[in-house]
Design a protein around this motif. Structure first.
Motif, PDB file in Angstrom:
ATOM      1  N   LEU A  14       8.143   0.937   6.335  1.00 16.64           N
ATOM      2  CA  LEU A  14       8.151   1.378   7.731  1.00 16.64           C
ATOM      3  C   LEU A  14       6.776   1.233   8.393  1.00 16.64           C
ATOM      4  CD1 LEU A  14      10.151   4.698   7.238  1.00 16.64           C
ATOM      5  CD2 LEU A  14      11.038   2.509   8.076  1.00 16.64           C
ATOM      6  N   GLY A  15       5.818   0.685   7.663  1.00 14.72           N
ATOM      7  CA  GLY A  15       4.462   0.578   8.186  1.00 14.72           C
ATOM      8  C   GLY A  15       3.502   1.558   7.542  1.00 14.72           C
ATOM      9  N   GLY A  16       4.008   2.455   6.710  1.00 19.26           N
ATOM     10  CA  GLY A  16       3.163   3.414   6.000  1.00 19.26           C
ATOM     11  C   GLY A  16       2.901   2.938   4.586  1.00 19.26           C
ATOM     12  N   PHE A  17       1.920   3.570   3.937  1.00 16.16           N
ATOM     13  CA  PHE A  17       1.612   3.172   2.565  1.00 16.16           C
ATOM     14  C   PHE A  17       0.798   4.233   1.843  1.00 16.16           C
ATOM     15  CE2 PHE A  17      -1.616   1.210   5.345  1.00 16.16           C
ATOM     16  CZ  PHE A  17      -2.801   1.632   4.770  1.00 16.16           C
ATOM     17  N   ALA A  18       0.679   4.014   0.536  1.00 20.63           N
ATOM     18  CA  ALA A  18      -0.248   4.740  -0.331  1.00 20.63           C
ATOM     19  C   ALA A  18      -1.103   3.664  -0.978  1.00 20.63           C
ATOM     20  CB  ALA A  18       0.501   5.532  -1.389  1.00 20.63           C
ATOM     21  N   SER A  19      -2.403   3.921  -1.114  1.00 24.02           N
ATOM     22  CA  SER A  19      -3.275   2.923  -1.721  1.00 24.02           C
ATOM     23  C   SER A  19      -4.515   3.594  -2.291  1.00 24.02           C
ATOM     24  CB  SER A  19      -3.694   1.860  -0.696  1.00 24.02           C
ATOM     25  OG  SER A  19      -4.543   2.432   0.279  1.00 24.02           O
ATOM     26  N   GLY A  20      -5.166   2.879  -3.195  1.00 28.22           N
ATOM     27  CA  GLY A  20      -6.387   3.404  -3.793  1.00 28.22           C
ATOM     28  C   GLY A  20      -6.950   2.426  -4.798  1.00 28.22           C
ATOM     29  N   THR A  21      -7.880   2.916  -5.604  1.00 32.54           N
ATOM     30  CA  THR A  21      -8.463   2.118  -6.674  1.00 32.54           C
ATOM     31  C   THR A  21      -7.890   2.593  -7.999  1.00 32.54           C
ATOM     32  OG1 THR A  21     -10.324   3.620  -7.014  1.00 32.54           O
ATOM     33  CG2 THR A  21     -10.637   1.822  -5.417  1.00 32.54           C
ATOM     34  N   ILE A  22      -8.007   1.756  -9.010  1.00 31.45           N
ATOM     35  CA  ILE A  22      -7.529   2.125 -10.347  1.00 31.45           C
ATOM     36  C   ILE A  22      -8.266   3.358 -10.846  1.00 31.45           C
ATOM     37  CG2 ILE A  22      -7.436   1.367 -12.755  1.00 31.45           C
ATOM     38  CD1 ILE A  22      -6.871  -1.449 -11.697  1.00 31.45           C
ATOM     39  N   SER A  23      -9.551   3.500 -10.526  1.00 26.94           N
ATOM     40  CA  SER A  23     -10.330   4.658 -10.980  1.00 26.94           C
ATOM     41  C   SER A  23      -9.892   5.952 -10.302  1.00 26.94           C
ATOM     42  CB  SER A  23     -11.820   4.448 -10.715  1.00 26.94           C
ATOM     43  OG  SER A  23     -12.095   4.557  -9.324  1.00 26.94           O
ATOM     44  N   GLY A  24      -9.174   5.824  -9.195  1.00 26.05           N
ATOM     45  CA  GLY A  24      -8.758   7.007  -8.440  1.00 26.05           C
ATOM     46  C   GLY A  24      -9.708   7.359  -7.315  1.00 26.05           C
ATOM     47  N   ALA A  25     -10.925   6.865  -7.369  1.00 22.84           N
ATOM     48  CA  ALA A  25     -11.900   7.162  -6.317  1.00 22.84           C
ATOM     49  C   ALA A  25     -11.562   6.345  -5.075  1.00 22.84           C
ATOM     50  CB  ALA A  25     -13.309   6.847  -6.794  1.00 22.84           C
ATOM     51  N   ARG A  26     -11.466   7.008  -3.940  1.00 19.78           N
ATOM     52  CA  ARG A  26     -11.202   6.308  -2.679  1.00 19.78           C
ATOM     53  C   ARG A  26     -12.510   5.692  -2.179  1.00 19.78           C
ATOM     54  NH1 ARG A  26      -9.541  11.114  -2.394  1.00 19.78           N
ATOM     55  NH2 ARG A  26     -10.857  11.704  -0.663  1.00 19.78           N
ATOM     56  N   THR A  27     -12.503   4.392  -1.991  1.00 23.00           N
ATOM     57  CA  THR A  27     -13.723   3.702  -1.579  1.00 23.00           C
ATOM     58  C   THR A  27     -13.624   3.123  -0.173  1.00 23.00           C
ATOM     59  OG1 THR A  27     -12.948   1.672  -2.636  1.00 23.00           O
ATOM     60  CG2 THR A  27     -14.353   3.134  -3.955  1.00 23.00           C
ATOM     61  N   ARG A  28     -12.465   3.275   0.472  1.00 20.50           N
ATOM     62  CA  ARG A  28     -12.267   2.801   1.846  1.00 20.50           C
ATOM     63  C   ARG A  28     -11.584   3.898   2.647  1.00 20.50           C
ATOM     64  NH1 ARG A  28     -11.985  -3.040   1.681  1.00 20.50           N
ATOM     65  NH2 ARG A  28     -11.804  -3.756  -0.461  1.00 20.50           N
ATOM     66  N   ARG A  29     -11.792   3.905   3.954  1.00 23.08           N
ATOM     67  CA  ARG A  29     -11.128   4.898   4.798  1.00 23.08           C
ATOM     68  C   ARG A  29      -9.621   4.693   4.807  1.00 23.08           C
ATOM     69  NH1 ARG A  29     -13.739   3.963  10.498  1.00 23.08           N
ATOM     70  NH2 ARG A  29     -15.446   3.426   9.156  1.00 23.08           N
ATOM     71  N   TYR A  30      -9.147   3.510   4.427  1.00 26.12           N
ATOM     72  CA  TYR A  30      -7.715   3.208   4.413  1.00 26.12           C
ATOM     73  C   TYR A  30      -7.038   3.634   3.113  1.00 26.12           C
ATOM     74  CZ  TYR A  30      -9.258   0.594   8.415  1.00 26.12           C
ATOM     75  OH  TYR A  30      -9.823   0.255   9.618  1.00 26.12           O
ATOM     76  N   HIS A  31      -7.803   4.025   2.106  1.00 26.18           N
ATOM     77  CA  HIS A  31      -7.205   4.548   0.885  1.00 26.18           C
ATOM     78  C   HIS A  31      -6.644   5.931   1.182  1.00 26.18           C
ATOM     79  CE1 HIS A  31      -9.866   1.893  -1.909  1.00 26.18           C
ATOM     80  NE2 HIS A  31      -8.805   1.243  -1.459  1.00 26.18           N
ATOM     81  N   ALA A  32      -5.387   6.122   0.855  1.00 26.23           N
ATOM     82  CA  ALA A  32      -4.741   7.409   1.131  1.00 26.23           C
ATOM     83  C   ALA A  32      -3.537   7.566   0.224  1.00 26.23           C
ATOM     84  CB  ALA A  32      -4.294   7.482   2.590  1.00 26.23           C
ATOM     85  N   LEU A  33      -3.203   8.801  -0.058  1.00 27.12           N
ATOM     86  CA  LEU A  33      -2.002   9.074  -0.832  1.00 27.12           C
ATOM     87  C   LEU A  33      -0.761   9.004   0.047  1.00 27.12           C
ATOM     88  CD1 LEU A  33      -0.790   9.865  -3.534  1.00 27.12           C
ATOM     89  CD2 LEU A  33      -1.138  12.250  -2.890  1.00 27.12           C
ATOM     90  N   LEU A  34      -0.881   9.431   1.296  1.00 26.07           N
ATOM     91  CA  LEU A  34       0.244   9.349   2.230  1.00 26.07           C
ATOM     92  C   LEU A  34      -0.277   8.972   3.604  1.00 26.07           C
ATOM     93  CD1 LEU A  34       3.234   9.661   2.909  1.00 26.07           C
ATOM     94  CD2 LEU A  34       2.820  12.104   3.264  1.00 26.07           C
ATOM     95  N   LEU A  35      -0.037   7.722   3.984  1.00 25.00           N
ATOM     96  CA  LEU A  35      -0.391   7.207   5.295  1.00 25.00           C
ATOM     97  C   LEU A  35       0.927   6.815   5.949  1.00 25.00           C
ATOM     98  CD1 LEU A  35      -3.303   4.873   6.125  1.00 25.00           C
ATOM     99  CD2 LEU A  35      -1.060   4.461   7.108  1.00 25.00           C
ATOM    100  N   THR A  36       1.233   7.416   7.088  1.00 27.20           N
ATOM    101  CA  THR A  36       2.523   7.217   7.737  1.00 27.20           C
ATOM    102  C   THR A  36       2.372   6.492   9.068  1.00 27.20           C
ATOM    103  OG1 THR A  36       4.548   8.361   8.413  1.00 27.20           O
ATOM    104  CG2 THR A  36       2.486   9.447   8.948  1.00 27.20           C
ATOM    105  N   ALA A  37       3.421   5.809   9.472  1.00 27.71           N
ATOM    106  CA  ALA A  37       3.467   5.174  10.793  1.00 27.71           C
ATOM    107  C   ALA A  37       4.321   6.078  11.673  1.00 27.71           C
ATOM    108  CB  ALA A  37       4.062   3.779  10.708  1.00 27.71           C
ATOM    109  N   ARG A  38       3.689   6.740  12.640  1.00 33.47           N
ATOM    110  CA  ARG A  38       4.441   7.679  13.492  1.00 33.47           C
ATOM    111  C   ARG A  38       5.440   6.965  14.385  1.00 33.47           C
ATOM    112  NH1 ARG A  38       0.498  12.203  15.901  1.00 33.47           N
ATOM    113  NH2 ARG A  38      -0.550  10.405  16.799  1.00 33.47           N
ATOM    114  N   ARG A  39       5.126   5.757  14.811  1.00 32.19           N
ATOM    115  CA  ARG A  39       6.053   4.926  15.593  1.00 32.19           C
ATOM    116  C   ARG A  39       6.132   3.583  14.861  1.00 32.19           C
ATOM    117  NH1 ARG A  39       3.708   8.158  19.388  1.00 32.19           N
ATOM    118  NH2 ARG A  39       1.845   6.942  19.775  1.00 32.19           N
ATOM    119  N   PRO A  40       6.947   3.541  13.799  1.00 31.12           N
ATOM    120  CA  PRO A  40       6.963   2.370  12.916  1.00 31.12           C
ATOM    121  C   PRO A  40       7.067   1.064  13.686  1.00 31.12           C
ATOM    122  CG  PRO A  40       8.394   4.072  12.052  1.00 31.12           C
ATOM    123  CD  PRO A  40       7.943   4.534  13.417  1.00 31.12           C
ATOM    124  N   PRO A  41       6.258   0.087  13.345  1.00 31.86           N
ATOM    125  CA  PRO A  41       5.278   0.081  12.259  1.00 31.86           C
ATOM    126  C   PRO A  41       3.861   0.415  12.718  1.00 31.86           C
ATOM    127  CG  PRO A  41       5.562  -2.150  13.039  1.00 31.86           C
ATOM    128  CD  PRO A  41       6.443  -1.257  13.903  1.00 31.86           C
TER     129      PRO A  41
END
Length: 175
Positions: A14-41
């Motif tokens: 729907l335009g949302g995602f979860a992303s990160g690094t293998i280490s678990g440390a978020r190294t970008r502002r776009y790394h997130a456990l729950l990123l949603t698209a309020r008006r998909p996409p």
């Protein structure tokens, strides 16, 4: 473990995602456990940046998460316990605890819904363990950075057996 800086991505279709690094440390502002698209996409918003996780056994507490801070500080040190990582069919980690116990962690993005599921499974000599997880709630545009502010609502609402957080009045809820 393969390259700890390598990245993984799960999408909801729907335009949302979860992303990160293998280490678990978020190294970008776009790394997130729950990123949603309020008006998909489009109109993407980070609802949950990530989490801290610890497993407590009779032998002590072990971190299963890592956070990166400036300058070059990582705390806690969960990445040091990663024994393996697999991307398929979804991101899966195996953590090796000092007593030989293994903890398996999985992150699955639900296709067709703005939802992510996390699961942990214990395997090995520890007969009893307690998992402690602390989510990092947000409510920010995914291009922005977030700073502490007095408008953030920390208290959840109780809805039956569920707790629901709404960081700000115009932000979707997290259950």
């Amino acid at each position: 473990m393969s390259n700890p800086h390598a990245e993984w991505l799960e999408t909801d279709g729907l335009g949302g995602f979860a992303s990160g690094t293998i280490s678990g440390a978020r190294t970008r502002r776009y790394h997130a456990l729950l990123l949603t698209a309020r008006r998909p996409p489009t109109d993407r918003m980070v609802l949950v940046n990530g989490f801290d996780a610890f497993v407590d056994t009779a032998n002590g507490s072990v971190a299963l998460s890592s956070q990166a801070y400036l300058p070059d500080v990582v705390s806690p040190d969960g990445a040091t316990h990663i024994a393996s990582f697999a991307r398929d069919p979804w991101p899966q980690w195996t953590f090796a605890l000092p007593d030989g116990t293994r903890v398996h962690q999985e992150i699955v993005m639900v296709h067709g819904a703005s939802a992510v599921a996390l699961a942990w499974r214990l395997d090995g000599p520890a007969q009893h363990a307690v998992l402690r997880v602390r989510p990092f709630l947000s409510g920010r545009d995914y291009h922005a950075l977030h700073h502490e502010n007095p408008a953030f609502r920390f208290d959840p609402e109780s809805r039956g057996d569920a707790l629901v957080w709404r960081a700000y009045p115009d932000v979707p809820t997290v259950t």
